[in-house]
Design a protein around this motif. Structure first.
Motif, PDB file in Angstrom:
ATOM      1  N   MET A 171       0.816  -1.212   0.000  1.00 54.41           N
ATOM      2  CA  MET A 171       0.000   0.000   0.000  1.00 54.41           C
ATOM      3  C   MET A 171       0.847   1.257   0.000  1.00 54.41           C
ATOM      4  O   MET A 171       0.354   2.346  -0.324  1.00 54.41           O
ATOM      5  N   ASP A 172       2.114   1.131   0.343  1.00 55.96           N
ATOM      6  CA  ASP A 172       2.993   2.300   0.277  1.00 55.96           C
ATOM      7  C   ASP A 172       3.143   2.813  -1.151  1.00 55.96           C
ATOM      8  O   ASP A 172       3.352   4.006  -1.377  1.00 55.96           O
ATOM      9  N   ALA A 173       3.053   1.908  -2.125  1.00 58.79           N
ATOM     10  CA  ALA A 173       3.280   2.306  -3.520  1.00 58.79           C
ATOM     11  C   ALA A 173       2.272   3.347  -3.993  1.00 58.79           C
ATOM     12  O   ALA A 173       2.657   4.412  -4.489  1.00 58.79           O
ATOM     13  N   PRO A 174       0.947   3.097  -3.867  1.00 57.53           N
ATOM     14  CA  PRO A 174       0.011   4.144  -4.300  1.00 57.53           C
ATOM     15  C   PRO A 174       0.115   5.407  -3.457  1.00 57.53           C
ATOM     16  O   PRO A 174      -0.116   6.503  -3.961  1.00 57.53           O
ATOM     17  N   MET A 175       0.459   5.274  -2.174  1.00 50.20           N
ATOM     18  CA  MET A 175       0.645   6.472  -1.351  1.00 50.20           C
ATOM     19  C   MET A 175       1.769   7.332  -1.915  1.00 50.20           C
ATOM     20  O   MET A 175       1.678   8.563  -1.972  1.00 50.20           O
ATOM     21  N   LYS A 176       2.838   6.665  -2.353  1.00 46.01           N
ATOM     22  CA  LYS A 176       3.956   7.417  -2.909  1.00 46.01           C
ATOM     23  C   LYS A 176       3.612   7.979  -4.284  1.00 46.01           C
ATOM     24  O   LYS A 176       3.906   9.135  -4.589  1.00 46.01           O
ATOM     25  N   LEU A 177       2.984   7.157  -5.131  1.00 38.56           N
ATOM     26  CA  LEU A 177       2.653   7.612  -6.475  1.00 38.56           C
ATOM     27  C   LEU A 177       1.697   8.793  -6.440  1.00 38.56           C
ATOM     28  O   LEU A 177       1.801   9.720  -7.255  1.00 38.56           O
ATOM     29  N   LEU A 178       0.758   8.782  -5.494  1.00 36.52           N
ATOM     30  CA  LEU A 178      -0.171   9.899  -5.348  1.00 36.52           C
ATOM     31  C   LEU A 178       0.465  11.075  -4.617  1.00 36.52           C
ATOM     32  O   LEU A 178      -0.111  12.162  -4.582  1.00 36.52           O
ATOM     33  N   GLY A 179       1.642  10.841  -4.054  1.00 38.28           N
ATOM     34  CA  GLY A 179       2.302  11.915  -3.319  1.00 38.28           C
ATOM     35  C   GLY A 179       1.465  12.389  -2.153  1.00 38.28           C
ATOM     36  O   GLY A 179       1.228  13.586  -1.991  1.00 38.28           O
ATOM     37  N   MET A 180       1.001  11.470  -1.320  1.00 36.97           N
ATOM     38  CA  MET A 180       0.051  11.784  -0.254  1.00 36.97           C
ATOM     39  C   MET A 180       0.733  12.557   0.868  1.00 36.97           C
ATOM     40  O   MET A 180       1.076  12.010   1.926  1.00 36.97           O
ATOM     41  N   GLN A 181       0.904  13.838   0.631  1.00 39.00           N
ATOM     42  CA  GLN A 181       1.455  14.731   1.649  1.00 39.00           C
ATOM     43  C   GLN A 181       0.298  15.174   2.534  1.00 39.00           C
ATOM     44  O   GLN A 181      -0.273  16.243   2.358  1.00 39.00           O
ATOM     45  N   ILE A 182      -0.012  14.346   3.495  1.00 38.76           N
ATOM     46  CA  ILE A 182      -1.187  14.549   4.345  1.00 38.76           C
ATOM     47  C   ILE A 182      -0.770  14.481   5.806  1.00 38.76           C
ATOM     48  O   ILE A 182       0.026  13.626   6.197  1.00 38.76           O
ATOM     49  N   THR A 183      -1.337  15.375   6.597  1.00 40.89           N
ATOM     50  CA  THR A 183      -1.196  15.302   8.049  1.00 40.89           C
ATOM     51  C   THR A 183      -2.506  14.770   8.605  1.00 40.89           C
ATOM     52  O   THR A 183      -3.559  15.388   8.429  1.00 40.89           O
ATOM     53  N   GLY A 184      -2.472  13.642   9.256  1.00 37.55           N
ATOM     54  CA  GLY A 184      -3.698  13.057   9.796  1.00 37.55           C
ATOM     55  C   GLY A 184      -3.456  11.632  10.228  1.00 37.55           C
ATOM     56  O   GLY A 184      -2.384  11.057  10.005  1.00 37.55           O
ATOM     57  N   GLY A 185      -4.466  11.043  10.855  1.00 42.01           N
ATOM     58  CA  GLY A 185      -4.374   9.648  11.268  1.00 42.01           C
ATOM     59  C   GLY A 185      -3.343   9.387  12.337  1.00 42.01           C
ATOM     60  O   GLY A 185      -2.861   8.261  12.471  1.00 42.01           O
ATOM     61  N   SER A 186      -2.970  10.427  13.113  1.00 38.26           N
ATOM     62  CA  SER A 186      -1.948  10.269  14.161  1.00 38.26           C
ATOM     63  C   SER A 186      -0.663   9.683  13.594  1.00 38.26           C
ATOM     64  O   SER A 186      -0.030   8.821  14.189  1.00 38.26           O
ATOM     65  N   THR A 187      -0.257  10.184  12.407  1.00 34.38           N
ATOM     66  CA  THR A 187       0.890   9.605  11.714  1.00 34.38           C
ATOM     67  C   THR A 187       2.141  10.476  11.736  1.00 34.38           C
ATOM     68  O   THR A 187       3.178  10.060  11.203  1.00 34.38           O
ATOM     69  N   THR A 188       2.096  11.659  12.321  1.00 33.74           N
ATOM     70  CA  THR A 188       3.262  12.544  12.248  1.00 33.74           C
ATOM     71  C   THR A 188       4.497  11.893  12.865  1.00 33.74           C
ATOM     72  O   THR A 188       5.585  11.899  12.273  1.00 33.74           O
ATOM     73  N   VAL A 189       4.359  11.323  14.052  1.00 35.96           N
ATOM     74  CA  VAL A 189       5.511  10.686  14.694  1.00 35.96           C
ATOM     75  C   VAL A 189       5.875   9.368  14.012  1.00 35.96           C
ATOM     76  O   VAL A 189       7.050   9.145  13.707  1.00 35.96           O
ATOM     77  N   PRO A 190       4.928   8.461  13.732  1.00 30.64           N
ATOM     78  CA  PRO A 190       5.324   7.240  13.017  1.00 30.64           C
ATOM     79  C   PRO A 190       5.975   7.524  11.666  1.00 30.64           C
ATOM     80  O   PRO A 190       6.917   6.839  11.271  1.00 30.64           O
ATOM     81  N   ASP A 191       5.490   8.526  10.966  1.00 26.55           N
ATOM     82  CA  ASP A 191       6.048   8.875   9.664  1.00 26.55           C
ATOM     83  C   ASP A 191       7.474   9.398   9.794  1.00 26.55           C
ATOM     84  O   ASP A 191       8.349   9.051   8.999  1.00 26.55           O
ATOM     85  N   GLY A 192       7.726  10.224  10.785  1.00 23.39           N
ATOM     86  CA  GLY A 192       9.012  10.898  10.866  1.00 23.39           C
ATOM     87  C   GLY A 192      10.022  10.306  11.815  1.00 23.39           C
ATOM     88  O   GLY A 192      11.182  10.719  11.817  1.00 23.39           O
ATOM     89  N   TYR A 193       9.606   9.341  12.623  1.00 28.32           N
ATOM     90  CA  TYR A 193      10.457   8.864  13.709  1.00 28.32           C
ATOM     91  C   TYR A 193      11.834   8.430  13.223  1.00 28.32           C
ATOM     92  O   TYR A 193      12.859   8.757  13.822  1.00 28.32           O
ATOM     93  N   GLU A 194      11.891   7.695  12.154  1.00 33.12           N
ATOM     94  CA  GLU A 194      13.198   7.262  11.651  1.00 33.12           C
ATOM     95  C   GLU A 194      13.724   8.163  10.549  1.00 33.12           C
ATOM     96  O   GLU A 194      14.885   8.562  10.559  1.00 33.12           O
TER      97      GLU A 194
END
Length: 747
Positions: free
Chosen positions: A131-154
């Protein structure tokens, strides 16, 4: 330093771009990095802005691409970069960066696959990666879903590490030193003799240095910032009233605008008489647009007054005009033809409930407004060559693309300048205000136009939280819960929201059953079914999305069954639980609250639990009867996010989520009459008042392994914990929110 982390399925590549006088570092996930976002239009002598770190001769700037809507996103992103870059927060500036595919959210895929978050099997993990592939292809620059820390942690720490090691390599070459003899501290490379070389002084040399991509992330035992109590970088500005928000935007020659939209959300404007408005002081232009009309004037108040003076002929609502029709549509949705998913179907529920069920009930949850304190606003300047947009948004690439479609320009010619937002709760995942502002700006080319919604227009044209209904049955035997059957009917949140972005959403909408089908309980006969009701009023993501209603439905039904079984609410949940972190938070909240201790007459405690966004969260609410109504006395809440990055902000988010969930369960409802929203300001759309807010004790656990966010998980358990507490105190079961329709609350 700790050892380098091995990443099996998810390969990180580190890219760097050197430009005149400076160096920029960025980290991209997956095998092909995106191009540097701002290389195309760099002025002479400027450094390139690439994702995350920019160093020039006089400044260090950290790029924090996730929107800050009051949840501390800028601070936590900056701290993650700064931890590895070896800078102090006071030494750096922060920017949101441009809309760009390079900022796609790497954590969104976790909620997009039909696997429980507790499922760590090969198939589940592979599905998340796919599922990462369509997220990347769509360029899903979205803030939501409590993902800021999981997205950026590493990836943000790796960006800081790449910058640090490349600066060391540049210093080593300049001074004829071995890299392994150099250190860093406080924004400087330290030579063996103690000489400090400020990062800024090394920018030009670093621009000529091959980026060091083989980096080792520091061991948590050495961390200075992450995991320690930190002061948010915006705390002084917000505490002193100096923080600028989108609504504060000022541009030379700026005009102001207000809007009047069809009270029936999404219906058309059939005609208008603007003769009175045109003659009003300060009015510059009146502009028709899809669904309404806008007024451009010399200040906001005059624009708003003129908008109200326009006589409009509105088309009728495309959905039921009153609430009876909305509830009827949900009630009629529990049919095989409307079944959207049945992701939980353990045992044989039909056989278990072939006799009369011990419990057979219905629950309801209303529409809810987001109602952030800062009304929606956007400032747009249009010219045939270029459009600039200043606004607070969680979806900058959607804003860019939709404005480009309106202006007929290439997306690269639309420049979005993201601003801090004064609240959101999901409201700024929508971009209608920018579309309207773009139409207005095109009527006065070259002049910036700031569109500010009145509070009434803002709340009256919400894309609110979904309305929802649930029907539950169950059976108990031998003091235990044996069978559990929950059906949930609601319109599709994702189809409604993504439909406005022209993004197709095939397959089931997992939000219809989120926070219900994926709970970590082992009931022998256990079924959760989602039913997709027909589209009603358009809806959108509201803090915790589907789980905001389903946490109430699922946990209240479980509590009713536990009571029918004669079991203890905490002990039976623990007996049924098959997920160690979830058990731990249940045990923690029991210990915190002294569960099982003696209570006075008129007191009651209720427990609520929900696993949402991968985070198990449990709450105990204590209520007391008074002569004037019920008082919420205390709340205890525990959650496990795997790693607490910022303890201070973690506590604030937990307390805020509890207050948000309780307040809306007590008082919140958005209703429709004649197709229009009835609650259009804070006097009629109630939430928790300060005097009603209880003491909230927080405990964070770090046993779950995977890093998770905390903005949304405290919301779903709040309503059931309160409802269960009210039952414990009064014997009255509340199955429909808001609760103040049946009981009174006092502060």
């Amino acid at each position: 330093m700790g050892r380098a982390k091995t990443i099996a399925r998810r390969t990180f590549l580190v890219g760097s771009v050197a430009v005149a006088g400076g160096v920029a570092f960025g980290v991209w996930r997956m095998r092909t990095p995106y191009d540097n976002p701002l290389m195309a239009d760099l002025p002479e002598g400027a450094a390139a802005l690439t994702p995350y770190v920019r160093i020039t001769g006089d400044a260090i700037t950290l790029i924090t691409p996730r929107a800050d809507v009051g949840q501390g996103a800028v601070s936590v992103q900056a701290m993650l970069i700064a931890e590895e870059l070896d800078v102090d927060p006071a030494q750096v500036a922060t920017e949101f960066g441009p809309p760009d595919r390079a900022y796609w959210n790497t954590a969104l895929s976790d909620e997009a696959v039909p696997f429980r978050s507790t499922d760590k099997g090969w198939l589940a993990e592979t599905a998340r990666d796919v599922m990462d592939a369509p997220m990347k292809l769509l360029g899903m620059q979205i803030t939501g879903g409590s993902t800021t820390v999981p997205d950026g942690y590493e990836k943000l720490r790796r960006a800081g590490a790449v910058a640090r090691e490349t600066l060391k390599a540049a210093a080593a070459r300049l001074h004829g030193q071995s890299v392994d003899r150099l250190g860093t501290k406080g924004g400087a490379v330290i030579l063996p003799d103690g000489t400090r070389l400020r990062y800024e002084s090394l920018a030009a040399e670093a621009a000529r240095t091959e980026p060091v991509t083989d980096v080792v992330l520091r061991d948590p035992s050495t961390w200075r910032l992450v995991g320690h109590k930190m002061q948010r970088v915006d705390i002084v500005a917000k505490s002193t009233g100096r923080q600028a928000y989108g609504i504060d935007e000022e541009q030379p020659g700026m005009l102001h605008a207000a809007i009047r939209l069809n009270p029936a959300q999404g219906a058309a404007l059939r005609g208008l008489d603007a003769s009175e408005a045109k003659a009003m002081r300060g009015v510059k232009k009146i502009v028709e647009m899809p669904g309404g009309v806008g007024v451009i004037a010399d200040n906001t108040w005059r624009a708003m007054q003129a908008a109200q003076a326009i006589k409009c002929d509105w088309a009728p609502a495309p959905y039921p005009t009153g609430m009876e029709g909305h509830w009827q549509a949900l009630a009629e949705g529990f049919t095989p033809e409307r079944q959207d998913s049945r992701l939980r179907d353990d045992g044989d529920v039909e056989a278990a409930l072939d006799r009369a069920a011990d419990i057979d009930v219905e629950y309801r949850a209303p529409y809810l407004a987001h109602a952030p304190l800062e009304p929606l606003n956007a400032t747009v300047r249009y010219t045939p060559e270029r459009t600039d947009i200043w606004t607070g948004t969680q979806v900058p690439r959607f804003v860019q693309g939709n404005a480009a479609a309106i202006t007929g320009q290439d997306a690269d010619d639309v420049h979005v300048h993201v601003r801090v937002a004064g609240g959101s709760f999901g409201h700024r995942l929508e971009d209608a205000v920018v579309r309207h502002a773009t139409h207005l700006a095109m009527a006065v080319p070259g002049r910036p136009v700031k569109l500010t919604y009145s509070r009434e227009e803002d709340m009256g044209h919400e894309f609110p939280r979904q309305i929802a209904m649930a029907r539950g049955r169950g059976r108990v035997s031998g003091g235990r819960v044996m069978a559990y059957d929950l059906g949930i009917a609601m319109p599709s949140i994702i189809a409604s929201q993504m439909g406005r972005q022209a993004i197709p959403t095939p397959g089931p909408d997992l939000q219809i059953v989120a926070g219900a089908w994926d709970q970590p309980f082992a009931i022998p006969d256990y079924r959760v079914t989602g039913y997709r009701a027909p589209a009603l009023a358009p809806v959108s993501s509201w803090r915790s999305v589907g789980a905001s209603t389903n946490g109430f439905f699922h946990d209240c039904l479980l509590d009713e069954l536990i009571h029918a079984a004669g079991a203890d609410p905490l002990e039976e949940r623990l007996r049924l639980c098959r997920h160690a972190p979830s058990r731990a938070v249940l045990e923690a909240v029991g210990e915190m609250s002294g569960w099982g201790g003696a209570l006075n007459a008129g007191q009651g405690r209720g427990i609520g639990f929900c696993l949402s966004f991968g985070v198990p969260c449990a709450q105990v609410v204590e209520v007391r009867e008074t002569g004037d109504g019920l008082r919420i006395a205390r709340v205890w809440v525990a959650a496990d996010v795997g790693r607490i990055v910022d303890p201070v902000n973690f506590e604030a988010q937990m307390q805020g989520g509890v207050a948000w969930g309780l307040g809306h369960a007590m008082h919140g409802a958005l209703t429709y009459a004649d197709g229009a929203v009835e609650q259009q300001n804070f006097d009629t759309f109630r939430s928790m008042r300060l005097r009603e807010c209880p003491e909230i004790a927080v405990r964070g656990l770090e046993t779950a392994g995977k890093i998770r966010g905390i903005g949304e998980p405290p919301v779903p358990p709040a309503a059931p914990a309160l409802a269960n507490a009210i039952f414990a105190a009064t014997g009255q079961r509340l199955r429909e929110m808001p609760f103040d329709r049946e009981v009174a609350f006092v502060g």
